[in-house]
Scaffold this motif. Structure first.
Motif, PDB file in Angstrom:
ATOM      1  N   MET A 176     103.503 -13.250 -24.225  1.00 36.79           N
ATOM      2  CA  MET A 176     104.078 -13.563 -25.531  1.00 36.79           C
ATOM      3  C   MET A 176     105.472 -12.960 -25.682  1.00 36.79           C
ATOM      4  SD  MET A 176     101.038 -13.474 -28.409  1.00 36.79           S
ATOM      5  CE  MET A 176     100.324 -11.900 -27.893  1.00 36.79           C
ATOM      6  N   LEU A 177     105.664 -11.765 -25.154  1.00 39.69           N
ATOM      7  CA  LEU A 177     106.993 -11.147 -25.226  1.00 39.69           C
ATOM      8  C   LEU A 177     108.019 -11.971 -24.464  1.00 39.69           C
ATOM      9  CD1 LEU A 177     105.937  -7.419 -24.730  1.00 39.69           C
ATOM     10  CD2 LEU A 177     106.918  -8.395 -26.820  1.00 39.69           C
ATOM     11  N   ARG A 178     107.634 -12.517 -23.322  1.00 43.39           N
ATOM     12  CA  ARG A 178     108.560 -13.366 -22.559  1.00 43.39           C
ATOM     13  C   ARG A 178     108.915 -14.631 -23.339  1.00 43.39           C
ATOM     14  NH1 ARG A 178     105.722 -11.768 -17.183  1.00 43.39           N
ATOM     15  NH2 ARG A 178     107.357 -10.525 -16.170  1.00 43.39           N
ATOM     16  N   GLU A 179     107.943 -15.181 -24.037  1.00 47.99           N
ATOM     17  CA  GLU A 179     108.229 -16.373 -24.846  1.00 47.99           C
ATOM     18  C   GLU A 179     109.224 -16.040 -25.951  1.00 47.99           C
ATOM     19  OE1 GLU A 179     104.451 -17.682 -26.218  1.00 47.99           O
ATOM     20  OE2 GLU A 179     103.761 -18.303 -24.217  1.00 47.99           O
ATOM     21  N   ALA A 180     109.038 -14.894 -26.607  1.00 49.20           N
ATOM     22  CA  ALA A 180     109.978 -14.481 -27.651  1.00 49.20           C
ATOM     23  C   ALA A 180     111.345 -14.180 -27.052  1.00 49.20           C
ATOM     24  CB  ALA A 180     109.447 -13.253 -28.380  1.00 49.20           C
ATOM     25  N   GLY A 181     111.367 -13.525 -25.897  1.00 47.61           N
ATOM     26  CA  GLY A 181     112.627 -13.227 -25.241  1.00 47.61           C
ATOM     27  C   GLY A 181     113.379 -14.477 -24.838  1.00 47.61           C
ATOM     28  N   ALA A 182     112.657 -15.494 -24.399  1.00 44.54           N
ATOM     29  CA  ALA A 182     113.310 -16.751 -24.040  1.00 44.54           C
ATOM     30  C   ALA A 182     113.903 -17.426 -25.267  1.00 44.54           C
ATOM     31  CB  ALA A 182     112.298 -17.684 -23.365  1.00 44.54           C
ATOM     32  N   GLU A 183     113.281 -17.209 -26.426  1.00 44.48           N
ATOM     33  CA  GLU A 183     113.752 -17.837 -27.662  1.00 44.48           C
ATOM     34  C   GLU A 183     114.986 -17.147 -28.221  1.00 44.48           C
ATOM     35  OE1 GLU A 183     112.280 -18.116 -32.297  1.00 44.48           O
ATOM     36  OE2 GLU A 183     110.743 -18.159 -30.722  1.00 44.48           O
ATOM     37  N   HIS A 184     114.944 -15.803 -28.315  1.00 47.37           N
ATOM     38  CA  HIS A 184     116.056 -15.126 -29.002  1.00 47.37           C
ATOM     39  C   HIS A 184     116.635 -13.932 -28.253  1.00 47.37           C
ATOM     40  CE1 HIS A 184     113.043 -12.146 -30.236  1.00 47.37           C
ATOM     41  NE2 HIS A 184     112.339 -13.099 -30.835  1.00 47.37           N
ATOM     42  N   ARG A 185     116.126 -13.654 -27.026  1.00 52.05           N
ATOM     43  CA  ARG A 185     116.687 -12.604 -26.160  1.00 52.05           C
ATOM     44  C   ARG A 185     116.612 -11.213 -26.785  1.00 52.05           C
ATOM     45  NH1 ARG A 185     116.149 -14.413 -21.547  1.00 52.05           N
ATOM     46  NH2 ARG A 185     117.591 -12.823 -20.731  1.00 52.05           N
ATOM     47  N   ASN A 186     115.697 -11.011 -27.707  1.00 54.18           N
ATOM     48  CA  ASN A 186     115.628  -9.708 -28.367  1.00 54.18           C
ATOM     49  C   ASN A 186     114.172  -9.319 -28.671  1.00 54.18           C
ATOM     50  OD1 ASN A 186     117.395  -7.577 -29.097  1.00 54.18           O
ATOM     51  ND2 ASN A 186     117.042  -7.992 -31.264  1.00 54.18           N
TER      52      ASN A 186
END
Length: 246
Positions: free
Chosen positions: A125-135
């Protein structure tokens, strides 16, 4: 439904509750987890009274299956994870010649092993969020004892050094995924964990849990190009440090 979501362990009081409250005020949907059901529900009720969206999941946060169930419940409710706060921890002081296996294992399991397992279960899930907004952000509560070993608190210090080291490793391993990790390294914080020392160190001379939460708020604000690998919180002049704070 909140546009972003956070999972906070050890959130029934002290640092974890202060961070959860700050994240709720920032608009994050919350999953809060802690060991004792009655304390966790009391914390959850106070957060709900403030209008925050959350679920509370009690249980043993050093148990692998329970960790998996907490992350699964968060995924089921929110479908995303933007901030993970690994705050659950315990400190037990003993001189080296009297260290018991029970207290040794308790600190290793909750302070360090649990943190690693929460990363493992949450990284998708963190990778998905990181791919979305890099933060995407992971906050790991260490201690000033994780920067300088403390007599009598040797095992606690060792686990918190491990938290700092694992945080450094995660920043190298997950940098390309837009996931940033930060180790919080406070000295004395006015929490239930420091109650036994307050006869010698007044609570009004300690760092406030809200101070730690403000440090985490800063992590939400900085740009994707800025990583803050650790934050050290101490009393003016250095203060007293030989005390569990995480």
């Amino acid at each position: 439904m909140a546009q972003r979501a956070a999972l906070v362990t050890g959130a029934s009081s002290g640092i974890g509750l202060a961070i959860a409250r700050m994240l709720g005020a920032e608009g994050y949907g919350l999953t809060i987890a802690a060991r004792r059901p009655e304390k966790l529900e009391e914390a959850a009720a106070s957060l709900r009274d403030e209008g925050f969206e959350l679920q509370a999941i009690p249980g043993n946060l050093s148990d692998e299956e329970h960790i998996q169930s907490v992350v699964a419940a968060h995924r089921e409710k929110y479908g995303r994870l933007d901030v993970l706060v690994n705050n659950a921890g315990v400190g037990a002081g003993q001189p080296v010649g009297e260290i018991t296996a029970k207290r040794l294992d308790l600190q290793l399991d909750l302070n360090l092993r649990s943190l690693v397992l929460f990363y493992r279960e949450s990284v998708g899930m963190l990778r998905e969020a990181g791919a979305e907004h890099r933060n995407a952000i992971v906050v790991n509560t260490a201690s000033i004892s994780g920067k300088s070993g403390e007599a009598w608190l040797s095992v606690y210090s060792a686990t918190k050094h491990g938290v700092v080291g694992f945080t450094e490793a995660m920043n190298k391993e997950l940098a390309g995924d837009g996931i940033k990790s930060c180790a919080l390294c406070p000295g004395f914080v006015d929490t239930p964990m420091t109650d036994f020392v307050k006869g010698a160190v007044p609570a009004d001379q300690m760092i406030r849990p809200e101070d730690i939460a403000e440090g985490v708020r800063m992590l939400l604000r900085v740009s994707p190009g800025c990583v803050i690998p650790e934050i050290i919180f101490q009393q003016p002049g250095g203060g007293l440090t030989g005390q569990p704070a995480g």
